[in-house]
Write an enzyme that holds these catalytic residues in place. Structure first.
Site, mmCIF file in Angstrom:
data_model
loop_
_atom_site.group_PDB
_atom_site.id
_atom_site.type_symbol
_atom_site.label_atom_id
_atom_site.label_comp_id
_atom_site.label_asym_id
_atom_site.label_seq_id
_atom_site.Cartn_x
_atom_site.Cartn_y
_atom_site.Cartn_z
ATOM 1 N N ARG A 198 44.710 23.121 17.959
ATOM 2 C CA ARG A 198 43.334 23.813 17.881
ATOM 3 C C ARG A 198 42.222 23.184 18.476
ATOM 4 N NH1 ARG A 198 45.553 23.506 12.465
ATOM 5 N NH2 ARG A 198 46.440 25.414 11.895
ATOM 6 N N LYS A 258 34.501 30.781 29.183
ATOM 7 C CA LYS A 258 35.434 31.990 28.908
ATOM 8 C C LYS A 258 36.669 31.487 29.140
ATOM 9 C CE LYS A 258 32.483 35.999 28.566
ATOM 10 N NZ LYS A 258 32.441 37.580 29.298
ATOM 11 N N GLU A 303 30.504 37.270 43.830
ATOM 12 C CA GLU A 303 29.926 36.928 42.502
ATOM 13 C C GLU A 303 28.307 36.163 42.530
ATOM 14 O OE1 GLU A 303 31.165 37.929 39.578
ATOM 15 O OE2 GLU A 303 33.141 37.502 39.630
ATOM 16 N N LYS A 317 24.051 31.689 36.208
ATOM 17 C CA LYS A 317 25.030 31.731 35.086
ATOM 18 C C LYS A 317 24.706 30.631 34.002
ATOM 19 C CE LYS A 317 29.513 32.578 33.583
ATOM 20 N NZ LYS A 317 30.866 32.833 33.999
ATOM 21 N N GLU A 375 28.134 36.076 24.266
ATOM 22 C CA GLU A 375 27.928 37.189 24.809
ATOM 23 C C GLU A 375 27.541 38.275 23.600
ATOM 24 O OE1 GLU A 375 30.503 38.258 28.065
ATOM 25 O OE2 GLU A 375 30.345 40.284 27.359
ATOM 26 N N ARG A 379 24.186 37.783 27.991
ATOM 27 C CA ARG A 379 25.200 37.420 28.838
ATOM 28 C C ARG A 379 26.242 38.370 29.410
ATOM 29 N NH1 ARG A 379 29.830 32.584 27.825
ATOM 30 N NH2 ARG A 379 30.919 33.004 29.566
ATOM 31 N N ASN A 384 28.450 40.940 33.652
ATOM 32 C CA ASN A 384 29.438 41.737 33.891
ATOM 33 C C ASN A 384 29.136 42.819 34.931
ATOM 34 O OD1 ASN A 384 31.712 40.502 32.229
ATOM 35 N ND2 ASN A 384 30.275 41.042 30.542
ATOM 36 N N HIS A 428 31.579 44.691 36.953
ATOM 37 C CA HIS A 428 32.920 44.395 36.619
ATOM 38 C C HIS A 428 33.634 45.609 35.853
ATOM 39 C CE1 HIS A 428 31.833 40.373 37.870
ATOM 40 N NE2 HIS A 428 32.820 39.829 37.370
ATOM 41 N N HIS A 464 37.168 45.599 37.394
ATOM 42 C CA HIS A 464 38.403 45.241 36.516
ATOM 43 C C HIS A 464 39.418 46.274 36.634
ATOM 44 C CE1 HIS A 464 36.640 41.856 33.891
ATOM 45 N NE2 HIS A 464 37.108 41.459 34.950
ATOM 46 N N HIS A 520 39.876 39.287 42.896
ATOM 47 C CA HIS A 520 39.010 39.753 41.912
ATOM 48 C C HIS A 520 37.530 39.841 42.469
ATOM 49 C CE1 HIS A 520 36.716 39.451 37.895
ATOM 50 N NE2 HIS A 520 35.882 38.496 38.653
HETATM 51 N N1 NAD Z 1 36.153 32.788 32.731
HETATM 52 C C1 NAD Z 1 35.149 33.384 33.613
HETATM 53 O O1 NAD Z 1 34.096 33.357 33.207
HETATM 54 C C2 NAD Z 1 35.663 34.106 34.653
HETATM 55 C C3 NAD Z 1 34.713 34.617 35.772
HETATM 56 C C4 NAD Z 1 35.196 35.189 36.900
HETATM 57 C C5 NAD Z 1 36.340 35.364 37.093
HETATM 58 N N2 NAD Z 1 37.404 34.787 36.312
HETATM 59 C C6 NAD Z 1 38.868 34.743 36.739
HETATM 60 O O2 NAD Z 1 39.024 34.156 37.687
HETATM 61 C C7 NAD Z 1 40.109 34.671 38.435
HETATM 62 C C8 NAD Z 1 39.729 34.604 40.096
HETATM 63 O O3 NAD Z 1 39.454 33.443 40.500
HETATM 64 P P1 NAD Z 1 39.242 32.846 41.974
HETATM 65 O O4 NAD Z 1 38.633 33.795 42.753
HETATM 66 O O5 NAD Z 1 38.910 31.338 41.877
HETATM 67 O O6 NAD Z 1 40.921 33.101 42.413
HETATM 68 P P2 NAD Z 1 42.185 32.314 41.995
HETATM 69 O O7 NAD Z 1 42.152 31.253 41.142
HETATM 70 O O8 NAD Z 1 43.089 33.614 41.815
HETATM 71 O O9 NAD Z 1 42.660 31.820 43.352
HETATM 72 C C9 NAD Z 1 42.776 32.597 44.536
HETATM 73 C C10 NAD Z 1 43.786 31.730 45.489
HETATM 74 O O10 NAD Z 1 43.364 30.639 46.134
HETATM 75 C C11 NAD Z 1 44.110 29.596 45.825
HETATM 76 N N3 NAD Z 1 43.010 28.444 45.940
HETATM 77 C C12 NAD Z 1 42.398 27.914 45.014
HETATM 78 N N4 NAD Z 1 41.756 27.116 45.371
HETATM 79 C C13 NAD Z 1 41.904 26.681 46.774
HETATM 80 C C14 NAD Z 1 41.589 25.870 47.670
HETATM 81 N N5 NAD Z 1 40.481 24.860 47.648
HETATM 82 N N6 NAD Z 1 42.183 25.814 48.905
HETATM 83 C C15 NAD Z 1 43.219 26.816 49.287
HETATM 84 N N7 NAD Z 1 43.474 27.575 48.109
HETATM 85 C C16 NAD Z 1 42.952 27.615 47.050
HETATM 86 C C17 NAD Z 1 45.089 29.873 44.660
HETATM 87 O O11 NAD Z 1 45.928 29.093 44.713
HETATM 88 C C18 NAD Z 1 44.870 31.192 44.753
HETATM 89 O O12 NAD Z 1 46.233 31.446 45.429
HETATM 90 C C19 NAD Z 1 40.720 35.907 37.864
HETATM 91 O O13 NAD Z 1 41.631 35.559 37.158
HETATM 92 C C20 NAD Z 1 39.266 36.098 37.010
HETATM 93 O O14 NAD Z 1 39.494 36.864 35.879
HETATM 94 C C21 NAD Z 1 36.838 34.147 35.236
#
Ligand code: NAD
Length: 388
Positions: free
Chosen positions: A126, A148, A195, A253, A263, A267, A271, A274, A278, A290
């Site tokens: 938990r 999130k 972003e 942010k 949210e 907040r 989006n 998005h 999405h 993304h």
């Molecule tokens: N929680 C939130 O508020 C929030 C906000 C925006 C996006 N997201 C989520 O985040 C994800 C997208 O995140 P992202 O754009 O960081 O991509 P990702 O986490 O999918 O990473 C993209 C690729 O880059 C690689 N990678 C990561 N760091 C690296 C580095 N320093 N050097 C080499 N390779 C590296 C990863 O292994 C992967 O193959 C999505 O799932 C999205 O839904 C969440």
């Protein structure tokens, strides 16, 4: 060496913070001590993926040297693997490590690793402590901030429903070290710029001006540019531009989530782009990441706002030009059915029952929630990105 910058995020009952600095992960022990996060004898699980193994290894060494009992687990960082199975892998690794309520989970990776690790931390016994160490630009300025966490679900009649199960779980601290970006590909780096453009449209002001003037240098950041011999001054300028951008974009942010952590209102503005984004991100043939999906989603949102007579077409053109300057796509690479995109938009979490709710810009620096926009305006947005 530049001093680390600490941005407090005053979430009621879960105050947290972001530390930004080149080389910050070499100073982890000091940052943890300053944030009163104990390490001596503590059970720590590092969650990462193969692409960030070198960064995770450095974090591992630093935490070991600070007296923690460290183990690690590697996940596969793809959207289809961002699932309940990945959560179980992390839970099992925690059990294997003998983790109790006092354990700490450290996520080293992009937003995907952060989301999965965060949800596992929120739910194991938990809830256990979480630290986010984002390694993509997108995760540094967006995903790792605000608590999130979550995974994707499979939609009825097919397709991935993005982030449909999860929890709000604030990290004790987020540590963004821009040195980790030196291994990140140009395409992923540009995805993070999407972003940042979104944050700049929301906030306007200094971030917008800074991004407009730095866009060309930022678009050249990332390992492909350096390997292509595009280095020298360009490379140094790109790195400097990144160091200016990360705290400025993250601050947008941080301020919004501090005012509305769950949210309930403001907040949702984060989006922007998005709902469209999405919906197209989950269409496999498009092969969009993304950030690219958000960039195209932003274009659809801009045109929808123009069609609703909310937004001046000159502002639409300026935002689109900034996306192009950042090296981001602004339309679909192949025609996709507008009806299919619209179907997928129906599963967006912001919707109120069957009523579509979109975040749309009224001007650069002013965005609003629009409930039930006319279908003609939504169609105009979809046509603008090349849907048929
Ligand atoms: N929680 C939130 O508020 C929030 C906000 C925006 C996006 N997201 C989520 O985040 C994800 C997208 O995140 P992202 O754009 O960081 O991509 P990702 O986490 O999918 O990473 C993209 C690729 O880059 C690689 N990678 C990561 N760091 C690296 C580095 N320093 N050097 C080499 N390779 C590296 C990863 O292994 C992967 O193959 C999505 O799932 C999205 O839904 C969440």
């Amino acid at each position: 060496m530049m001093a680390d910058q600490r941005i407090p995020i005053d979430i009621p009952n879960s105050p947290t913070s972001l530390t930004v600095g080149r080389g910050a992960i070499t100073r982890l022990a000091a940052i943890f001590a300053a944030e009163q996060i104990p390490l001596a004898q503590r059970c720590v699980l590092l969650v990462s993926d193969a692409n960030v193994a070198a960064h995770a290894a450095r974090v591992h060494q630093t935490l070991l040297a600070a007296g923690a009992r460290v183990s690690g687990v590697e996940l596969v960082a793809t959207e289809t693997d961002k699932s309940m199975r990945a959560i179980e892998v992390v839970w099992n690794a925690l059990l294997e490590a003998g983790a109790s309520r006092g354990a700490l989970l450290v996520a080293v990776g992009g937003g995907l690793i952060g989301d999965v690790a965060g949800f596992a931390a929120a739910s194991y016994l938990r809830g256990i402590d979480l630290v986010q160490i984002p390694t993509t630009l997108l995760a540094m300025v967006d995903a790792s901030i605000g608590g999130k966490t979550g995974i994707n679900l499979t939609l009825p009649r097919g397709g991935l429903g993005k982030n449909l199960a999860g929890a709000f779980w604030q990290p004790r601290v987020t540590i963004a070290d821009s040195d980790t970006l030196t291994t990140l590909g140009q395409r992923e780096l540009r995805a993070g710029l999407a972003e940042c453009v979104k944050h700049a449209v929301i906030a306007g002001g200094a971030l917008w001006t800074q991004l407009e003037s730095d866009a060309a240098n930022l678009a050249q950041a990332g390992v492909v540019a350096r390997q292509a011999g595009n280095g020298g001054t360009q490379c140094v300028e790109s790195l400097r531009a990144l160091d200016r951008l990360i705290p400025a974009a993250a601050q947008v942010k941080a301020q919004i989530v501090a005012r509305d952590p769950h949210e309930r209102s403001e907040r949702a503005l984060l989006n922007l782009g998005h709902t469209f984004g999405h919906a197209i991100e989950t269409i496999p043939e498009l092969k969009l990441n993304h950030g690219e999906a958000v960039a195209i989603g932003l274009v659809a949102a801009l045109r929808t706002a123009v069609a609703l007579a909310m937004l001046d077409p000159n502002d639409e053109a300026r935002v689109k030009a900034l996306l192009v300057a950042c090296g981001l796509p602004t339309s679909l690479s192949q025609p996709v059915s507008a009806a299919e995109i619209r179907r997928r938009m129906g599963f967006d979490k912001k919707n109120d029952g069957s009523t579509l709710r979109l975040i749309l810009p009224r001007a650069i620096g002013r965005v609003e929630i629009v409930s039930d926009p006319s279908s003609a305006a939504v169609s105009a947005g979809l046509v603008a990105i090349g849907a048929v």
